[in-house]
Design an enzyme around this catalytic site. Structure first.
Site, mmCIF file in Angstrom:
data_model
loop_
_atom_site.group_PDB
_atom_site.id
_atom_site.type_symbol
_atom_site.label_atom_id
_atom_site.label_comp_id
_atom_site.label_asym_id
_atom_site.label_seq_id
_atom_site.Cartn_x
_atom_site.Cartn_y
_atom_site.Cartn_z
ATOM 1 C CG ASN A 152 10.492 1.071 0.807
ATOM 2 O OD1 ASN A 152 9.926 1.383 0.960
ATOM 3 N ND2 ASN A 152 11.318 -0.174 1.291
ATOM 4 C CD GLU A 247 3.938 -8.219 4.265
ATOM 5 O OE1 GLU A 247 4.740 -8.555 4.865
ATOM 6 O OE2 GLU A 247 3.299 -9.203 4.301
ATOM 7 C CB CYS A 281 10.886 -4.038 3.911
ATOM 8 S SG CYS A 281 10.639 -5.074 2.864
HETATM 9 P P1 NDP Z 1 5.304 5.325 6.961
HETATM 10 O O1 NDP Z 1 5.096 3.909 8.001
HETATM 11 O O2 NDP Z 1 5.770 6.259 7.558
HETATM 12 O O3 NDP Z 1 4.885 5.134 6.104
HETATM 13 C C1 NDP Z 1 4.327 4.699 5.190
HETATM 14 C C2 NDP Z 1 2.834 5.128 4.574
HETATM 15 O O4 NDP Z 1 1.504 5.954 5.381
HETATM 16 C C3 NDP Z 1 2.913 6.304 3.770
HETATM 17 O O5 NDP Z 1 2.456 6.398 2.734
HETATM 18 C C4 NDP Z 1 2.275 7.090 4.983
HETATM 19 O O6 NDP Z 1 2.000 8.708 4.222
HETATM 20 C C5 NDP Z 1 1.047 6.270 5.776
HETATM 21 N N1 NDP Z 1 0.819 6.987 6.736
HETATM 22 C C6 NDP Z 1 1.205 7.890 7.542
HETATM 23 N N2 NDP Z 1 0.819 8.086 8.859
HETATM 24 C C7 NDP Z 1 -1.035 7.400 8.597
HETATM 25 C C8 NDP Z 1 -1.793 6.874 9.346
HETATM 26 N N3 NDP Z 1 -1.709 7.832 10.483
HETATM 27 N N4 NDP Z 1 -2.518 6.227 9.234
HETATM 28 C C9 NDP Z 1 -2.969 5.722 7.468
HETATM 29 N N5 NDP Z 1 -1.932 6.307 7.323
HETATM 30 C C10 NDP Z 1 -0.466 6.923 7.078
HETATM 31 O O7 NDP Z 1 6.745 3.915 6.440
HETATM 32 P P2 NDP Z 1 7.707 4.612 5.297
HETATM 33 O O8 NDP Z 1 6.946 5.410 4.057
HETATM 34 O O9 NDP Z 1 8.628 6.089 6.366
HETATM 35 O O10 NDP Z 1 8.322 3.535 5.069
HETATM 36 C C11 NDP Z 1 9.609 2.587 5.661
HETATM 37 C C12 NDP Z 1 9.215 1.652 6.289
HETATM 38 O O11 NDP Z 1 8.368 0.593 5.761
HETATM 39 C C13 NDP Z 1 10.541 1.195 7.111
HETATM 40 O O12 NDP Z 1 9.955 0.490 8.370
HETATM 41 C C14 NDP Z 1 10.309 -0.842 6.221
HETATM 42 O O13 NDP Z 1 10.237 -1.239 6.755
HETATM 43 C C15 NDP Z 1 8.403 -0.695 5.925
HETATM 44 N N6 NDP Z 1 8.872 -1.494 4.779
HETATM 45 C C16 NDP Z 1 8.016 -2.912 4.861
HETATM 46 C C17 NDP Z 1 8.164 -3.799 4.092
HETATM 47 C C18 NDP Z 1 7.095 -4.921 4.264
HETATM 48 O O14 NDP Z 1 7.140 -5.561 3.016
HETATM 49 N N7 NDP Z 1 7.368 -5.719 5.753
HETATM 50 C C19 NDP Z 1 8.137 -3.343 2.374
HETATM 51 C C20 NDP Z 1 8.767 -2.128 3.043
HETATM 52 C C21 NDP Z 1 8.898 -1.169 3.984
HETATM 53 P P3 NDP Z 1 2.947 10.007 4.292
HETATM 54 O O15 NDP Z 1 4.072 9.096 3.544
HETATM 55 O O16 NDP Z 1 2.758 10.542 3.451
HETATM 56 O O17 NDP Z 1 3.769 10.247 5.337
#
Ligand code: NDP
Length: 511
Positions: A152, A247, A281
């Site tokens: 995002n 986070e 988020c």
């Molecule tokens: P995801 O949890 O799907 O993915 C986050 C990252 O983790 C991506 O780089 C993803 O890779 C990677 N990933 C996926 N599976 C694994 C695994 N098994 N082990 C290690 N890494 C893995 O989140 P999104 O990208 O969909 O982001 C949206 C979410 O993030 C929302 O829930 C939002 O609220 C949260 N968010 C929280 C924030 C905060 O500060 N609290 C800030 C911004 C977002 P890939 O994409 O290549 O699958």
């Protein structure tokens, strides 16, 4: 611009490629390597080899590189914004204010504050065992930090944590989302041009499996993403006892009290719900409004949301709401809106997916929602604003807290003290009164989630100390050859010690 292959050093070791799409048009704009575990292990080996020299540069040497990177970011602002817009589909302004501006301020902030937050701390102790000795708390870099980020905000929420990790003296491997890897690769180029030594910052492009390989290879994991993946990351890190900071997701409530400035509350609700197409988020995900002002508030929000221009970002000032970044997220938004509609919610604005190339969902306002609807319970992460009527502030607080999440919240009231009193009752990592979300720009304030929204903090002292080991140093300069508590044990000294203990601690109350 260097090719994507040149920017990803382990490209040769990649088994597959990932096509990167512009979600506003559906066109493929680049390919990046999908790195496997061996390639990540090689990045880790290089990162570890490069770290001691980076640490040895000290705060001043590292700060110089970070300040040059700050300058680079502004010199290349247009290119950075274009890259972010092209892989996220967000508007020019969303990329400028919430990404570029954040990145520029973060480089300067951590360059300036790292020496203060991580300075050695002289500790005084009441213990008789350490009298006369020098006690120091030292923040020692952990070595190799793995940052795993979401799609995002590829600069702010993915690359952003790399800045304090580097400032603390670590090497970093960044695993960006497979959906938005280009910004990270561009920033790697920027850091190189700013004089960052080779291999101190590396980008591991790939999917979830690449993220898992990063977790296995590093000394600490900074993860930002969904709660579900956060749990998986923590479980995997437990195998190697690797520390994690998480986070995670949120379902941020806004409370509007009947004495609020309704015009400001409505402007804030629309902006902070639709900013970045609702994919923030800490965006406003649900609103509770006291009954006497409910209709007036809904009318204002509806009028403002109808005026939003929604479409393909074509430069500054062209649209307020852009595309959605990740195709599966559009399905989630559609499911939540349909569930609410089927249970009696009124759809006042938008409410549908758009049939055109790319990923699109209309800015949507829903009224007469309740807690039986998914849209009030699960993270929607889209351009939706569901508004619920409540009897009073107590009901608003109860419903706001009725969530597994606890990331952020906001309260609107004409009486700031009353607003603050309500803010203190909310189970959230941060709460704004007559505002929302802007606390994120105050890098001095900790930002982190309560409940299922996270573990640990970004920003503030905790936002850089988490990238260090808290090492205790004790230095004895003047000392006898043998301290009284050392071997051999003698009845006289043992009895003496009992008397000393009574003298020191025996004055406590005996109720
Ligand atoms: P995801 O949890 O799907 O993915 C986050 C990252 O983790 C991506 O780089 C993803 O890779 C990677 N990933 C996926 N599976 C694994 C695994 N098994 N082990 C290690 N890494 C893995 O989140 P999104 O990208 O969909 O982001 C949206 C979410 O993030 C929302 O829930 C939002 O609220 C949260 N968010 C929280 C924030 C905060 O500060 N609290 C800030 C911004 C977002 P890939 O994409 O290549 O699958």
């Amino acid at each position: 611009m260097a090719s994507v292959e040149e920017q990803a050093p382990a490209a040769a070791a990649a088994e597959r490629e990932i096509a990167v799409e512009n979600p506003a048009t559906g066109q493929v704009i680049a390919h990046v390597p999908d790195l496997g575990a061996d390639a990540v292990a090689e990045l880790a080996r290089r990162g570890r080899a490069a770290q001691p020299a980076w640490e040895a540069l000290g705060f001043e040497g590292r700060g110089r590189v970070l300040r040059r990177a700050q300058r680079w970011l502004l010199d290349n602002a247009e290119r950075v914004i274009e890259t972010i817009v092209s892989e996220t589909g967000k508007t020019w302004e969303d990329a400028q204010a919430a990404e570029l501006a954040y990145g520029a301020s973060a480089f300067g902030f951590w360059a300036k504050q790292a020496p203060r937050y991580l300075a050695d701390e002289r500790v005084r102790s009441a213990s008789v065992f350490v009298k006369g000795k020098r006690l120091v708390l030292r923040y020692r870099p952990l070595g190799l930090v793995g940052v795993i980020g979401p799609w995002n905000y590829p600069l702010t929420n993915s690359f952003g944590d790399c800045i304090p990790a580097l400032a603390a003296g670590n090497s970093v491997i960044l695993k960006p989302s497979e959906v938005t890897p280009l910004t990270s690769l561009l920033l790697a180029e920027g850091l190189r041009e700013s004089g960052l030594p080779a291999d101190v910052f590396q980008v591991a492009t790939g999917r979830g499996a690449t993220g898992e390989a990063v977790v296995d290879a590093v000394d600490m994991v900074m993860f930002t993403g969904s709660t579900e993946t956060g749990r998986r990351v923590m479980a995997r890190a437990a195998r190697t006892l690797t520390p994690v900071a998480l986070e995670l997701g949120g379902k941020d409530p806004m409370i509007v009290l009947s004495d609020a400035d309704l015009e400001r509350a409505a402007n804030a609700a629309v902006y902070y719900a639709m900013l970045n197409t609702g994919q923030t988020c800490i965006s406003v995900e649900r609103v509770y409004v006291e009954a006497p002002v409910y209709d007036a508030f809904v009318a204002k929000v509806t009028a403002k949301a109808r005026r939003l221009r929604h479409g393909v970002p074509a430069g500054p000032g062209s649209v307020e709401v852009g595309a959605m970044t990740h195709a599966p997220q559009v399905d989630i938004v559609e499911r939540h809106v349909e569930d609410a509609r089927s249970k009696g919610a009124r759809v006042l604005v938008g409410g549908a997916r758009e049939a055109r190339p790319g990923q699109w969902f209309e800015p949507t306002v829903l009224a007469d929602v309740d807690h039986d609807m998914t849209i009030m319970r699960e993270e929607t992460f889209g351009p939706t604003l569901p508004i619920m009527k409540v009897a009073d502030a107590d009901e608003a607080v109860r419903l706001a807290n009725d969530s597994p999440y606890g990331l952020s919240a906001s309260v609107f009231s004409g009486d700031a003290a009353r607003g603050e009193a309500i803010a203190r009752r909310l189970e959230a990592g941060s709460v704004c009164v007559n505002d929302a979300l802007v606390n994120y720009y105050a890098l001095e304030l900790p930002m982190g989630g309560a409940k299922a929204s996270g573990l640990g903090y970004r920003h503030g002292a905790g936002g850089i100390r988490k990238f260090t080991q808290h090492q205790a140093l004790l230095v004895s300069r003047i000392h006898p050859r043998r301290d009284v508590h050392m071997f051999p044990y003698r009845p006289f000294t043992t009895r003496l010690f009992t008397r000393v203990l009574r003298l020191l601690y025996g004055r406590g109350r005996r109720d």
